[in-house]
Design a protein around this motif. Structure first.
Motif, PDB file in Angstrom:
ATOM      1  N   ALA A 100      -7.612  -2.153  -4.485  1.00 15.81           N
ATOM      2  CA  ALA A 100      -6.968  -2.219  -5.623  1.00 15.81           C
ATOM      3  C   ALA A 100      -7.523  -1.451  -6.738  1.00 15.81           C
ATOM      4  O   ALA A 100      -6.969  -1.137  -7.667  1.00 15.81           O
ATOM      5  N   ARG A 101      -8.798  -0.907  -6.588  1.00 10.43           N
ATOM      6  CA  ARG A 101      -9.363  -0.264  -7.625  1.00 10.43           C
ATOM      7  C   ARG A 101      -9.210   1.246  -7.452  1.00 10.43           C
ATOM      8  O   ARG A 101      -9.472   2.068  -8.307  1.00 10.43           O
ATOM      9  N   ALA A 102      -8.542   1.565  -6.471  1.00 12.88           N
ATOM     10  CA  ALA A 102      -7.851   2.898  -6.349  1.00 12.88           C
ATOM     11  C   ALA A 102      -6.337   2.983  -5.796  1.00 12.88           C
ATOM     12  O   ALA A 102      -6.136   3.301  -4.811  1.00 12.88           O
ATOM     13  N   PRO A 103      -5.671   2.497  -6.421  1.00 10.52           N
ATOM     14  CA  PRO A 103      -4.209   2.387  -6.119  1.00 10.52           C
ATOM     15  C   PRO A 103      -3.709   3.635  -5.808  1.00 10.52           C
ATOM     16  O   PRO A 103      -2.484   3.921  -4.963  1.00 10.52           O
ATOM     17  N   GLY A 104      -4.029   4.561  -6.473  1.00 10.69           N
ATOM     18  CA  GLY A 104      -3.547   6.008  -6.348  1.00 10.69           C
ATOM     19  C   GLY A 104      -3.603   6.742  -4.915  1.00 10.69           C
ATOM     20  O   GLY A 104      -3.246   7.509  -4.538  1.00 10.69           O
ATOM     21  N   GLU A 105      -4.730   6.122  -4.243  1.00  8.15           N
ATOM     22  CA  GLU A 105      -5.266   6.555  -2.939  1.00  8.15           C
ATOM     23  C   GLU A 105      -3.793   6.291  -1.826  1.00  8.15           C
ATOM     24  O   GLU A 105      -3.804   7.192  -1.034  1.00  8.15           O
ATOM     25  N   ARG A 106      -3.024   5.354  -2.060  1.00 11.39           N
ATOM     26  CA  ARG A 106      -1.946   4.828  -1.089  1.00 11.39           C
ATOM     27  C   ARG A 106      -1.121   6.293  -0.867  1.00 11.39           C
ATOM     28  O   ARG A 106      -0.710   6.428   0.243  1.00 11.39           O
ATOM     29  N   ALA A 107      -0.727   6.764  -2.012  1.00 13.41           N
ATOM     30  CA  ALA A 107       0.351   7.885  -2.065  1.00 13.41           C
ATOM     31  C   ALA A 107      -0.181   8.786  -1.221  1.00 13.41           C
ATOM     32  O   ALA A 107       0.109   9.693  -0.251  1.00 13.41           O
ATOM     33  N   ARG A 108      -1.426   9.217  -1.617  1.00 17.26           N
ATOM     34  CA  ARG A 108      -2.191  10.458  -0.697  1.00 17.26           C
ATOM     35  C   ARG A 108      -2.395  10.022   0.669  1.00 17.26           C
ATOM     36  O   ARG A 108      -2.411  10.907   1.697  1.00 17.26           O
ATOM     37  N   TRP A 109      -2.677   8.922   1.238  1.00 17.89           N
ATOM     38  CA  TRP A 109      -2.914   8.828   2.620  1.00 17.89           C
ATOM     39  C   TRP A 109      -1.482   8.433   3.271  1.00 17.89           C
ATOM     40  O   TRP A 109      -1.501   8.854   4.464  1.00 17.89           O
ATOM     41  N   ALA A 111       0.827  10.336   2.717  1.00 15.76           N
ATOM     42  CA  ALA A 111       1.267  11.721   2.843  1.00 15.76           C
ATOM     43  C   ALA A 111       0.690  12.279   4.314  1.00 15.76           C
ATOM     44  O   ALA A 111       0.953  13.057   5.045  1.00 15.76           O
ATOM     45  N   LEU A 112      -0.723  11.967   4.398  1.00  9.57           N
ATOM     46  CA  LEU A 112      -1.653  12.114   5.472  1.00  9.57           C
ATOM     47  C   LEU A 112      -1.040  11.594   6.810  1.00  9.57           C
ATOM     48  O   LEU A 112      -0.991  12.172   7.986  1.00  9.57           O
ATOM     49  N   VAL A 113      -0.604  10.317   6.631  1.00  7.79           N
ATOM     50  CA  VAL A 113       0.024   9.848   7.657  1.00  7.79           C
ATOM     51  C   VAL A 113       1.208  10.373   8.464  1.00  7.79           C
ATOM     52  O   VAL A 113       1.681  10.586   9.674  1.00  7.79           O
ATOM     53  N   ALA A 114       1.887  11.142   7.358  1.00  7.28           N
ATOM     54  CA  ALA A 114       3.032  11.662   7.931  1.00  7.28           C
ATOM     55  C   ALA A 114       2.729  12.965   8.801  1.00  7.28           C
ATOM     56  O   ALA A 114       3.646  13.297   9.696  1.00  7.28           O
ATOM     57  N   THR A 115       1.549  13.569   8.661  1.00 10.33           N
ATOM     58  CA  THR A 115       1.091  14.813   9.531  1.00 10.33           C
ATOM     59  C   THR A 115       0.184  14.304  10.697  1.00 10.33           C
ATOM     60  O   THR A 115      -0.037  15.240  11.457  1.00 10.33           O
ATOM     61  N   GLU A 116      -0.323  13.190  10.539  1.00  8.91           N
ATOM     62  CA  GLU A 116      -1.556  12.975  11.308  1.00  8.91           C
ATOM     63  C   GLU A 116      -1.348  11.168  12.244  1.00  8.91           C
ATOM     64  O   GLU A 116      -1.519  10.460  11.480  1.00  8.91           O
ATOM     65  N   PRO A 117      -0.467  11.302  12.998  1.00  7.64           N
ATOM     66  CA  PRO A 117      -0.182   9.844  13.900  1.00  7.64           C
ATOM     67  C   PRO A 117      -1.663   9.064  13.958  1.00  7.64           C
ATOM     68  O   PRO A 117      -1.237   7.960  14.277  1.00  7.64           O
ATOM     69  N   ARG A 118      -2.588   9.774  14.055  1.00  5.60           N
ATOM     70  CA  ARG A 118      -3.830   8.784  14.459  1.00  5.60           C
ATOM     71  C   ARG A 118      -4.401   8.113  13.298  1.00  5.60           C
ATOM     72  O   ARG A 118      -5.449   7.569  13.358  1.00  5.60           O
ATOM     73  N   VAL A 119      -3.870   8.402  12.070  1.00  5.69           N
ATOM     74  CA  VAL A 119      -4.343   7.791  10.870  1.00  5.69           C
ATOM     75  C   VAL A 119      -3.466   6.346  10.790  1.00  5.69           C
ATOM     76  O   VAL A 119      -2.148   6.275  10.714  1.00  5.69           O
ATOM     77  N   LEU A 120      -3.925   4.963  10.713  1.00  6.51           N
ATOM     78  CA  LEU A 120      -3.319   3.836  10.548  1.00  6.51           C
ATOM     79  C   LEU A 120      -3.603   3.305   9.264  1.00  6.51           C
ATOM     80  O   LEU A 120      -4.964   2.797   8.582  1.00  6.51           O
ATOM     81  N   LEU A 121      -2.792   2.976   8.377  1.00  4.92           N
ATOM     82  CA  LEU A 121      -2.786   2.713   7.030  1.00  4.92           C
ATOM     83  C   LEU A 121      -2.481   1.145   6.888  1.00  4.92           C
ATOM     84  O   LEU A 121      -1.526   0.768   7.385  1.00  4.92           O
ATOM     85  N   SER A 122      -3.421   0.624   5.966  1.00  3.78           N
ATOM     86  CA  SER A 122      -3.292  -0.725   5.869  1.00  3.78           C
ATOM     87  C   SER A 122      -2.102  -1.021   5.118  1.00  3.78           C
ATOM     88  O   SER A 122      -1.652  -0.185   4.362  1.00  3.78           O
ATOM     89  N   ALA A 123      -1.162  -2.237   5.289  1.00  2.29           N
ATOM     90  CA  ALA A 123       0.092  -2.536   4.898  1.00  2.29           C
ATOM     91  C   ALA A 123       0.097  -2.825   3.263  1.00  2.29           C
ATOM     92  O   ALA A 123       0.754  -2.496   2.664  1.00  2.29           O
ATOM     93  N   ALA A 124      -1.192  -3.330   2.919  1.00  5.42           N
ATOM     94  CA  ALA A 124      -1.389  -3.756   1.299  1.00  5.42           C
ATOM     95  C   ALA A 124      -2.560  -3.487   0.940  1.00  5.42           C
ATOM     96  O   ALA A 124      -3.644  -3.305   1.698  1.00  5.42           O
ATOM     97  N   ASP A 125      -2.861  -3.351  -0.340  1.00  3.44           N
ATOM     98  CA  ASP A 125      -4.223  -2.948  -0.826  1.00  3.44           C
ATOM     99  C   ASP A 125      -5.059  -4.334  -0.819  1.00  3.44           C
ATOM    100  O   ASP A 125      -4.356  -5.312  -1.006  1.00  3.44           O
ATOM    101  N   ALA A 126      -6.359  -4.122  -0.569  1.00  2.00           N
ATOM    102  CA  ALA A 126      -7.312  -5.145  -0.711  1.00  2.00           C
ATOM    103  C   ALA A 126      -7.817  -5.502  -2.067  1.00  2.00           C
ATOM    104  O   ALA A 126      -7.776  -4.394  -2.831  1.00  2.00           O
ATOM    105  N   PRO A 127      -8.096  -6.550  -2.350  1.00  5.83           N
ATOM    106  CA  PRO A 127      -8.498  -6.721  -3.886  1.00  5.83           C
ATOM    107  C   PRO A 127      -9.914  -6.258  -3.980  1.00  5.83           C
ATOM    108  O   PRO A 127     -10.380  -5.854  -5.267  1.00  5.83           O
ATOM    109  N   ASP A 128     -10.857  -6.154  -2.852  1.00 10.51           N
ATOM    110  CA  ASP A 128     -12.133  -5.491  -3.039  1.00 10.51           C
ATOM    111  C   ASP A 128     -12.564  -4.695  -1.788  1.00 10.51           C
ATOM    112  O   ASP A 128     -11.937  -4.972  -0.764  1.00 10.51           O
TER     113      ASP A 128
END
Length: 591
Positions: A100-109, A111-128
């Motif tokens: 949650a301290r870096a919410p802007g990172e989700r959009a960045r990642w 975009a990376l997931v769209a080009t690299e299928p080996r990246v698995l992104l968590s569904a929701a932000d963690a509190p810490d």
């Protein structure tokens, strides 16, 4: 018989020798090749080694899969993805959690997931961060996993080298690292020893990269979240403390670059260490190390509980004449030692100085001192064996007659360590009188047989990876100040009297190691050692022949350890004791 050299002349000789030692050390340091130049020549594994890795990885089949776990809580975290995409072994996934301290990172990642299928992104932000890490460790499905720092950059061969070096019983494999800030030059290499569980008590001695067998790690983690501020150290403690050497593989060679070290949260690390001690029911207290140099390195100190009642310690001091040094040594031990139950056994090996004999006759009025006359030809091992056989202590401390105690609680430190299960001999940190290091542990394979490590290091400096500031294992320590339980002394038969002068303490320690015990060196027990540094090499033909004969015994008896000390990386020099770089590396088995 020649008259003994006056004490003031001996002191002057020592100071001149120390001045010369510092001069030679500065000259040696000035001549060392820069790390970048060393890397240009020696930083690539042999083609045969790379081929062996590929064959081993192919044999692993579906086991050769790894998930790399990252908490993306800052923009620079995305910079490691290109280093993963360049891996020569491609069977990896990067599992990313956003906090949650870096919410802007989700959009960045995203975009990376769209080009690299080996990246698995968590569904929701963690509190810490700790919650994110717990989720990553819970969700990973690959046979192997690694926790990544956001500044960590893997080399293209890293995953291949780690997986290709696995053994059938391995639960953990780790490599060496250095520092690199952005695109700047690499610096500060950390060439690590093989696995040392006791080193984990002071710091995360595994570092990066470290690849874990997922199921075994998850089983050892337990339900409690990792300690905030010391997550990686806590993970190392939970996952590795208690493993035996065969379950941990070290790949010697730099396999990761990390950003400049941030200030370690020593209080958080101490809490993680305390939790590890509590889990193992070890009576001890962990705290941030208060020594200024250790505090700068973020180290933890562990104080093990003194058994109640404290066992009796017998301090054995062999001597011949040398009244000024002996009186100073015995006086400092009597006046400053805070351990409540000890005695001193002075082994008089034929003293003939009238002043020394008068002092020996008078000093026994102190009930804590006994003088044992032994007039046989000098044999350090035999003198100690005979004295220990008659001593009353459950714990034995071998101490030279040319020391001055600096740490009143030296026996609280050394005896409690020596009484721990699985521990053999314990050595102290010894200083020359000019404040430079005389003994920081013994490494095999330097010089003819062995050498004291980091000799001449100025007080306040830690050496590579703070080795001069923290508890750790060595194969051997010096008998100038060595503590061991009587049970373990008897277990290996004491010292070998066939080694009359040289290497008897090293041989004794190696017998303990061969019996499955770990020898420790601690910086928290300190003495000045007025070693006869002016003596240099002994060119007397008879003495030189004896020295060479004793060295030959050691080489024949302990050759494999002398050729490959597990606590010394093969990328480090066998010609010097200061952890300078080997030219070339001493083994082809480097990363």
């Amino acid at each position: 018989m020649p008259k003994p050299t006056p004490a003031w002349i001996q002191a002057l000789q020592r100071r001149l020798a120390l001045w010369n030692r510092r001069r030679l050390r500065r000259r040696h340091l000035a001549r060392q090749r820069p790390y970048a130049a060393w890397c240009a020549e020696h930083d690539q594994p042999l083609p045969s080694l790379q081929a062996a890795w590929r064959a081993a990885v192919q044999a692993l089949g579906d086991e050769a899969q790894a998930e790399l776990l990252l908490v993306a809580d800052a923009p620079d975290a995305a910079g490691l993805l290109p280093t993963l995409q360049a891996q020569s072994h491609s069977r990896w996934r990067l599992r990313v959690a956003i906090t949650a301290r870096a919410p802007g990172e989700r959009a960045r990642w995203q975009a990376l997931v769209a080009t690299e299928p080996r990246v698995l992104l968590s569904a929701a932000d963690a509190p810490d961060r700790t919650t994110a890490l717990s989720a990553l460790l819970r969700d990973t499905t690959a046979p192997w996993c690694a926790l990544l720092d956001r500044s960590e950059r893997w080399r293209e061969r890293t995953l291949l080298a780690l997986l290709g070096s696995l053994t059938p019983e391995a639960l953990l494999v780790y490599g060496d690292e250095d520092r690199q800030d952005g695109a700047g030059p690499r610096h500060d290499p950390w060439f690590k020893p093989r696995f040392d569980p006791d080193a984990l008590l002071a710091m995360d001695s595994l570092g990066a990269p470290a690849l874990w067998r997922t199921e075994a790690l998850r089983a050892r983690l337990g339900p409690t979240p990792l300690q905030a501020g010391a997550e990686r150290h806590d993970l190392a403690l939970r996952g590795a403390w208690g493993l035996h050497a065969g379950q941990v593989v070290h790949v010697p060679g730099v396999l990761a670059h990390r950003g400049s070290a941030a200030c370690t949260d020593a209080a958080a690390a101490a809490r993680a260490v305390q939790a590890a001690l509590d889990r193992s029911a070890t009576p001890a207290r962990a705290e941030p190390d208060a020594d200024p140099a250790a505090a700068r390195a973020g180290l933890v100190r562990v104080r093990f509980a003194v058994p109640q009642p404290p066992p009796h310690v017998s301090i054995v001091i062999p001597t011949r004449n040398g009244l000024a040094l002996l009186r100073h040594a015995a006086g400092s031990l009597l006046a400053r030692t805070t351990w409540p139950a000890f005695d001193i056994v002075i082994v008089d090996n034929g003293s003939d100085d009238p002043a020394c004999l008068r002092w020996l006759a008078e000093v026994v009025r102190d009930p804590r001192i006994r003088v044992r006359r032994d007039e046989r030809a000098f044999n350090f091992a035999a003198l100690n064996n005979a004295a220990v056989a008659e001593a009353r202590g459950e714990v034995i401390a071998l101490v030279n007659n040319d020391v001055e105690l600096l740490t009143p609680g030296w026996l609280e430190e050394m005896a409690t360590l020596a009484l721990r299960p699985g521990i053999g001999a314990v050595g102290a940190r010894l200083w020359y009188e000019d404040g430079t290091l005389q003994h920081g542990g013994v490494l095999l394979g330097i010089g003819e047989v062995a050498a004291h490590t980091l000799k001449g290091l100025p007080r306040g400096e830690g050496g590579p990876a703070a080795r001069a500031l923290r508890l750790q294992s060595y194969l051997a320590v010096t008998a100038a100040c060595l503590v061991v339980s009587r049970a373990n002394w008897q277990r290996v038969g004491g010292m070998d009297e066939g080694l009359a002068v040289a290497f008897n303490d090293v041989d004794f320690c190696l017998k303990l190691a061969a019996a499955g015990l770990r020898n420790l060196w601690t910086p928290h027990a300190e003495m000045l050692h007025f070693e006869s540094v002016s003596r240099g090499r002994d060119h007397d033909p008879a003495k030189k022949a004896r020295y060479l004969a004793e060295a030959a015994v050691m080489l024949q008896r302990w050759g494999p350890w002398i050729a490959d000390d597990p606590f010394y990386n093969p990328n480090l020099s066998a010609a010097h004791d200061d952890f300078s770089l080997a030219e070339p590396p001493r083994s082809a088995k480097t990363g």
